[in-house]
Design a protein around this motif. Structure first.
Motif, PDB file in Angstrom:
ATOM      1  N   SER A 214      92.818  16.998  22.109  1.00  0.00           N
ATOM      2  CA  SER A 214      93.538  15.732  22.046  1.00  0.00           C
ATOM      3  C   SER A 214      94.453  15.691  20.832  1.00  0.00           C
ATOM      4  CB  SER A 214      92.553  14.563  21.972  1.00  0.00           C
ATOM      5  OG  SER A 214      91.824  14.428  23.160  1.00  0.00           O
ATOM      6  N   ASN A 215      95.590  15.017  20.997  1.00  0.00           N
ATOM      7  CA  ASN A 215      96.533  14.878  19.875  1.00  0.00           C
ATOM      8  C   ASN A 215      96.929  13.420  19.647  1.00  0.00           C
ATOM      9  OD1 ASN A 215      98.139  14.499  22.104  1.00  0.00           O
ATOM     10  ND2 ASN A 215      99.853  15.740  21.356  1.00  0.00           N
ATOM     11  N   VAL A 216      96.092  12.482  20.094  1.00  0.00           N
ATOM     12  CA  VAL A 216      96.380  11.059  19.961  1.00  0.00           C
ATOM     13  C   VAL A 216      95.286  10.407  19.122  1.00  0.00           C
ATOM     14  CG1 VAL A 216      96.681   8.868  21.168  1.00  0.00           C
ATOM     15  CG2 VAL A 216      97.564  10.990  22.169  1.00  0.00           C
ATOM     16  N   ASP A 217      95.690   9.670  18.113  1.00  0.00           N
ATOM     17  CA  ASP A 217      94.744   8.919  17.295  1.00  0.00           C
ATOM     18  C   ASP A 217      94.838   7.418  17.562  1.00  0.00           C
ATOM     19  OD1 ASP A 217      93.635  11.148  15.970  1.00  0.00           O
ATOM     20  OD2 ASP A 217      95.326  11.218  14.578  1.00  0.00           O
ATOM     21  N   GLU A 218      96.061   6.899  17.623  1.00  0.00           N
ATOM     22  CA  GLU A 218      96.246   5.457  17.800  1.00  0.00           C
ATOM     23  C   GLU A 218      96.229   5.113  19.289  1.00  0.00           C
ATOM     24  OE1 GLU A 218      99.940   4.999  15.649  1.00  0.00           O
ATOM     25  OE2 GLU A 218      98.863   4.044  14.004  1.00  0.00           O
ATOM     26  N   TRP A 219      95.126   4.540  19.702  1.00  0.00           N
ATOM     27  CA  TRP A 219      94.929   4.237  21.112  1.00  0.00           C
ATOM     28  C   TRP A 219      94.009   3.036  21.232  1.00  0.00           C
ATOM     29  CZ3 TRP A 219      97.816   5.965  24.869  1.00  0.00           C
ATOM     30  CH2 TRP A 219      97.402   5.872  26.199  1.00  0.00           C
ATOM     31  N   LEU A 220      94.163   2.272  22.255  1.00  0.00           N
ATOM     32  CA  LEU A 220      93.309   1.113  22.452  1.00  0.00           C
ATOM     33  C   LEU A 220      91.933   1.525  22.960  1.00  0.00           C
ATOM     34  CD1 LEU A 220      95.744  -1.434  24.134  1.00  0.00           C
ATOM     35  CD2 LEU A 220      94.890  -1.470  21.792  1.00  0.00           C
ATOM     36  N   GLY A 221      90.971   0.649  22.707  1.00  0.00           N
ATOM     37  CA  GLY A 221      89.628   0.921  23.177  1.00  0.00           C
ATOM     38  C   GLY A 221      88.794   1.611  22.131  1.00  0.00           C
ATOM     39  N   ASP A 222      87.521   1.806  22.464  1.00  0.00           N
ATOM     40  CA  ASP A 222      86.591   2.391  21.498  1.00  0.00           C
ATOM     41  C   ASP A 222      86.067   3.741  21.947  1.00  0.00           C
ATOM     42  OD1 ASP A 222      85.142   1.502  23.624  1.00  0.00           O
ATOM     43  OD2 ASP A 222      83.792   0.198  22.496  1.00  0.00           O
ATOM     44  N   ALA A 223      86.795   4.404  22.850  1.00  0.00           N
ATOM     45  CA  ALA A 223      86.357   5.721  23.314  1.00  0.00           C
ATOM     46  C   ALA A 223      86.575   6.765  22.217  1.00  0.00           C
ATOM     47  CB  ALA A 223      87.104   6.124  24.577  1.00  0.00           C
ATOM     48  N   GLN A 224      85.738   7.756  22.246  1.00  0.00           N
ATOM     49  CA  GLN A 224      85.830   8.871  21.296  1.00  0.00           C
ATOM     50  C   GLN A 224      86.731   9.955  21.857  1.00  0.00           C
ATOM     51  OE1 GLN A 224      82.010  10.664  20.564  1.00  0.00           O
ATOM     52  NE2 GLN A 224      82.874  12.496  19.618  1.00  0.00           N
ATOM     53  N   ARG A 225      87.657  10.463  21.029  1.00  0.00           N
ATOM     54  CA  ARG A 225      88.491  11.579  21.449  1.00  0.00           C
ATOM     55  C   ARG A 225      87.679  12.862  21.338  1.00  0.00           C
ATOM     56  NH1 ARG A 225      90.348   7.314  21.810  1.00  0.00           N
ATOM     57  NH2 ARG A 225      91.373   6.986  19.815  1.00  0.00           N
ATOM     58  N   SER A 226      87.611  13.625  22.446  1.00  0.00           N
ATOM     59  CA  SER A 226      86.755  14.807  22.447  1.00  0.00           C
ATOM     60  C   SER A 226      87.138  15.723  23.597  1.00  0.00           C
ATOM     61  CB  SER A 226      85.286  14.381  22.588  1.00  0.00           C
ATOM     62  OG  SER A 226      84.431  15.498  22.688  1.00  0.00           O
ATOM     63  N   ASN A 227      86.757  16.982  23.487  1.00  0.00           N
ATOM     64  CA  ASN A 227      86.882  17.917  24.606  1.00  0.00           C
ATOM     65  C   ASN A 227      85.650  17.884  25.503  1.00  0.00           C
ATOM     66  OD1 ASN A 227      88.983  18.872  22.719  1.00  0.00           O
ATOM     67  ND2 ASN A 227      89.163  20.584  24.149  1.00  0.00           N
ATOM     68  N   ARG A 228      84.546  17.364  24.964  1.00  0.00           N
ATOM     69  CA  ARG A 228      83.316  17.244  25.749  1.00  0.00           C
ATOM     70  C   ARG A 228      83.211  15.793  26.210  1.00  0.00           C
ATOM     71  NH1 ARG A 228      77.613  16.512  24.947  1.00  0.00           N
ATOM     72  NH2 ARG A 228      76.400  17.842  26.367  1.00  0.00           N
ATOM     73  N   LEU A 229      83.267  15.603  27.512  1.00  0.00           N
ATOM     74  CA  LEU A 229      83.427  14.269  28.065  1.00  0.00           C
ATOM     75  C   LEU A 229      82.153  13.774  28.729  1.00  0.00           C
ATOM     76  CD1 LEU A 229      86.963  14.638  29.722  1.00  0.00           C
ATOM     77  CD2 LEU A 229      86.388  13.995  27.365  1.00  0.00           C
ATOM     78  N   GLY A 230      81.604  12.704  28.133  1.00  0.00           N
ATOM     79  CA  GLY A 230      80.558  11.932  28.776  1.00  0.00           C
ATOM     80  C   GLY A 230      81.146  10.587  29.163  1.00  0.00           C
TER      81      GLY A 230
END
Length: 804
Positions: A214-230
């Motif tokens: 991922s290359n985005v930091d400023e985003w709405l919501g409280d999701a975690q940026r990750s390559n491992r997706l739950g």
């Protein structure tokens, strides 16, 4: 129209109408026996009918002394008489409490009206029952444009909703009107499509990106940026300035999965869009269920014009974003957010749930394999050594396109007219491509494209093979004929290969449209989305489940069709079609995964019938609770093709009649309703059908108790679903009702199904002159043990389907 026996009381209406019909027709079509009529029939008419159906009183809105008896020229009258014959033959008239007819009177009147109606039908048979010229509905237009041009686009976005016919269908020619404004929308859509299909100039620049993380930091919501997706993670890839604004694009996702026992599979969701400021605008591709843990690659293709696009130079968060998520959710409590050593939001692992590991995400803009693209080359075909500006090339191009668009062979004069149009506008456009776009757009607003046209004469005729190809394709695929159908039709061999072609079409993925469109319209499932589920009563209900509720019914119909099983299993079977979310909703254990599959049903689950499908139960509810009257009317109308009369005007609400109404059980509420004479005439033959389904709540779950308010409090009361149906048959709840319908009423259901299938196949309401054809198919259907695929073959092979 439908003439319903249960709305009439007070005298033998069937008797009265039978006499009138018989006497009039015997004078017109046979040797009149006025002496017999005056001696035997007229006295019965005067003594039994006029009191309740005369100038002073009209039970059920019927007045006999002014009712037309011209059955040959008055179609509405003929239809009423035919319904009267049905009532008389079922011995449902005279009603309870009235003096019954003697066996001799009943036989005389039945023979008389039967013969008279039959003679009237024969007199009309050569001109009645015509398939109406009809416009393509929104769904058919969408599919036809996509299949004709090969371009995936929302063609129907500006079109008004299709009107629904009185029998519930959206492909009825009399309901599908055309306005001047609608014509403008068709023309604008055709031009928009041709602008995308026919290109000009050099191949546009390609855009190729690979994102390992991922290359985005400023985003709405409280999701975690990750390559491992739950459940609480997402992968975001942004292109800030350098990306295309239109054209084809490709997103490629390489991933692996960690699967877990006793739970479902991860669901890959890929979407494209942007963040304007305080909201996120994304459009998703279709979900993909990941059933293997191996490393694998998935590709998603689209056109950027169909997705939300940022306006360059505006907004605080510029750039086009690709988002990847795992949206599998078992509805267990979500993990609480934590902070890592850099202050970023993270979530603990959920070891009981499956995950996805994203290895890379690629974006490829203007992803054309060749230029001009294939869709362009299909229309502007290569002709070495020929100048495309030459009228001979243009004429041949138009002929090829018109033949496919009009779904038939086109005449030279038709092609010449559009070639002349092309020549007349050539000077107005700067290029050949722009001129041909306009000429092709004009073809796409012709009646020959927008309508299903079948020239009619004074008498019925057998439709041509090309017309048969179109009828077949719009019946089973809701789109234009494919090359195979047209090849057979053009060679004059479609009819001799008809059974094989029907089997081929039903095995094609496009036949899923038939299963969905027909069941949605026949069973009125298309209202499910309009029902607002009460969040206070059903806090865990997810609106996304509505599509699964409908898919259970679609899939049940489809599997019976594909396997040529008995259609009676729609009423009573030992299995249904479920996926994991729907099985959890119903409380059925052991179903994992998003895909639907056959699930055996033990008796204690009380399912195995469309009567217990959440799609049917929710669509006939208030969203807060069941609605027995709606469910009863649905059974009478959709299952038995015997809809009750609409309620009379100015009927007071039950709340006005009893201020403690809401504290009563459903059965008590309806008993109050039936205590009013004006209501009882109808509700005595309606309510029991719906009360039998009271063990199912508004969203289709089984219950043994119902919550009722008592003042400011509430209490639970046991469900009482034991009812006595019209005619005195007692049934015990939903199980008893489905057994009764699948047994005693199976012929009524079979006739209803056949009638609805013909209505959908022909794009028009059935008429009395069609009843012999329905009877013939019913006899064959019964002998074939009600097999569903066999029924489709019989409808297509009938004279009714193959005549104009």
């Amino acid at each position: 129209m439908s003439f319903q026996h249960d709305r009439y009381t007070g005298c033998s209406l069937a008797l009265c109408l039978s006499i009138v019909v018989g006497s009039w027709l015997s004078g017109v079509h046979a040797v009149a026996d006025e002496t017999q009529f005056d001696r035997e029939v007229l006295p019965i008419l005067k003594s039994h009918c006029v009191r309740c159906h005369g100038a002073e009183k009209q039970e059920g809105g019927v007045r006999l002394d002014t009712l037309s008896v011209n059955l040959v020229d008055d179609r509405a009258a003929l239809e009423q008489w035919h319904e009267v014959l049905n009532v008389l033959q079922k011995s449902e008239m005279p009603p309870e409490g009235e003096m019954p007819l003697s066996s001799q009177q009943l036989q005389t009147l039945t023979d008389w009206v039967s013969s008279s109606v039959h003679q009237a039908l024969e007199a009309r048979r050569q001109t009645d029952g015509r398939v109406v010229m009809r416009r393509l509905n929104r769904f058919e237009y969408q599919n036809t444009m996509r299949d004709l041009l090969g371009l995936d686009m929302d063609y129907s976005r500006d079109l008004p909703p299709d009107a629904v016919s009185s029998d519930g269908f959206q492909n009825n020619g009399r309901s599908l009107q055309m306005s001047s404004l609608q014509f403008e929308y068709y023309l604008a859509t055709a031009r928009r499509a041709m602008d995308r299909v026919i290109v000009r100039g050099e191949q546009p620049r390609k855009f190729d990106y690979v994102f390992p993380e991922s290359n985005v930091d400023e985003w709405l919501g409280d999701a975690q940026r990750s390559n491992r997706l739950g459940r609480r993670q997402e992968f975001l890839a942004k292109m800030v300035n350098d990306y295309p604004d239109d054209g084809d694009f490709l997103v490629r996702v390489r991933l692996s999965a960690e699967l877990k026992p006793e739970t479902g599979y991860p669901l890959l969701e890929v979407s494209v869009g942007y963040r304007p400021d305080t909201e996120i605008l994304m459009q998703e591709f279709e979900l993909v269920e990941i059933t293997s843990s191996d490393s694998q690659t998935f590709e998603f293709r689209g056109r950027l014009e169909n997705f939300p696009l940022p306006v360059r130079g505006q907004g605080k968060y510029p750039g086009l974003v690709v988002r990847v998520r795992n949206v599998y959710d078992d509805k267990s409590p979500l993990p609480a957010a934590q902070k890592d050593d850099k202050g970023r939001t993270v979530y603990p692992d959920e070891p009981h749930l499956p995950t996805l590991t994203i290895e890379s995400v690629e974006f490829h803009g203007n992803a054309y394999d060749q230029w001009p693209p294939e869709l362009h080359r299909r229309i502007l075909y290569d002709s070495p050594g020929v100048d495309r500006e030459e009228i001979a090339y243009v004429t041949e191009l138009l002929r090829r396109f018109m033949t496919r668009a009009f779904r038939r062979t086109v005449e030279d004069a038709e092609v010449a007219r559009f070639a002349a149009f092309y020549q007349s506008i050539r000077a107005e456009f700067p290029s050949f491509e722009e001129t041909i776009r306009e000429a092709l757009a004009m073809i796409l607003v012709q009646p020959d494209f927008l309508f299903l046209l079948e020239p009619a004469g004074e008498e019925k005729r057998t439709i041509s093979e090309q017309e048969l190809a179109s009828r077949l394709s719009y019946f089973l695929w809701s789109t234009m004929p494919d090359d195979r159908l047209l090849e057979l039709a053009n060679a004059g061999t479609l009819r001799e290969n008809l059974d094989g072609e029907v089997d081929r079409m039903l095995a094609d993925r496009r036949a899923q449209r038939f299963s969905e469109q027909f069941t949605d319209q026949w069973l009125s499932l298309n209202v499910v989305d309009n029902i607002a589920v009460n969040r206070e009563r059903y806090p865990d209900f997810d609106d996304r489940l509505k599509s699964d509720l409908c898919d259970e019914t679609h899939q049940m119909f489809e599997v019976l069709l594909r396997e040529n099983q008995s259609a009676i299993q729609l009423l009573s079977s030992d299995f249904t079609m479920l996926n994991e979310p729907l099985a959890k909703h119903y409380g059925v254990p052991g179903v994992l995964g998003r895909s639907f599959r056959r699930v055996a049903l033990p008796a204690e689950l009380h399912r195995g019938s469309i009567l217990s499908h959440g799609s049917v139960l929710l669509s006939n509810s208030t969203g807060a609770d069941s609605h027995p009257v709606r469910r009863a009317v649905w059974i009478r109308d959709r299952i038995l093709n015997d809809p009750p009369a609409p309620p009379p005007p100015n009927v007071p609400t039950l709340e006005e009649a009893n201020p403690e109404f809401h504290q009563l059980s459903v059965r008590e509420q309806l008993e109050i309703h039936r205590s009013r004479e004006s209501c009882n005439n109808c509700h005595r033959n309606i309510d029991a059908w719906g009360i039998a389904l009271e063990n199912f709540d508004a969203v289709g779950r089984w219950r043994s108790e119902i919550q009722r308010r008592t003042g400011d409090n509430s209490e639970m009361r046991p469900v009482d679903a034991v009812v006595e149906l019209p005619g005195g048959r007692q049934v015990i709840g939903a199980d008893g009702l489905r057994a009764y319908l699948a047994g005693d009423r199976r012929q009524d259901f079979a006739r209803s199904l056949i009638s609805r299938l013909f209505t959908y196949a022909l794009g028009r309401s059935l008429e009395l002159s069609d009843q012999d054809a329905v009877d013939d198919v019913l006899n064959q259907f019964t002998q074939d043990d009600y097999r569903l695929k066999g029924l489709v073959h019989k409808v297509i092979g009938s004279d009714l389907f193959q005549t104009k």
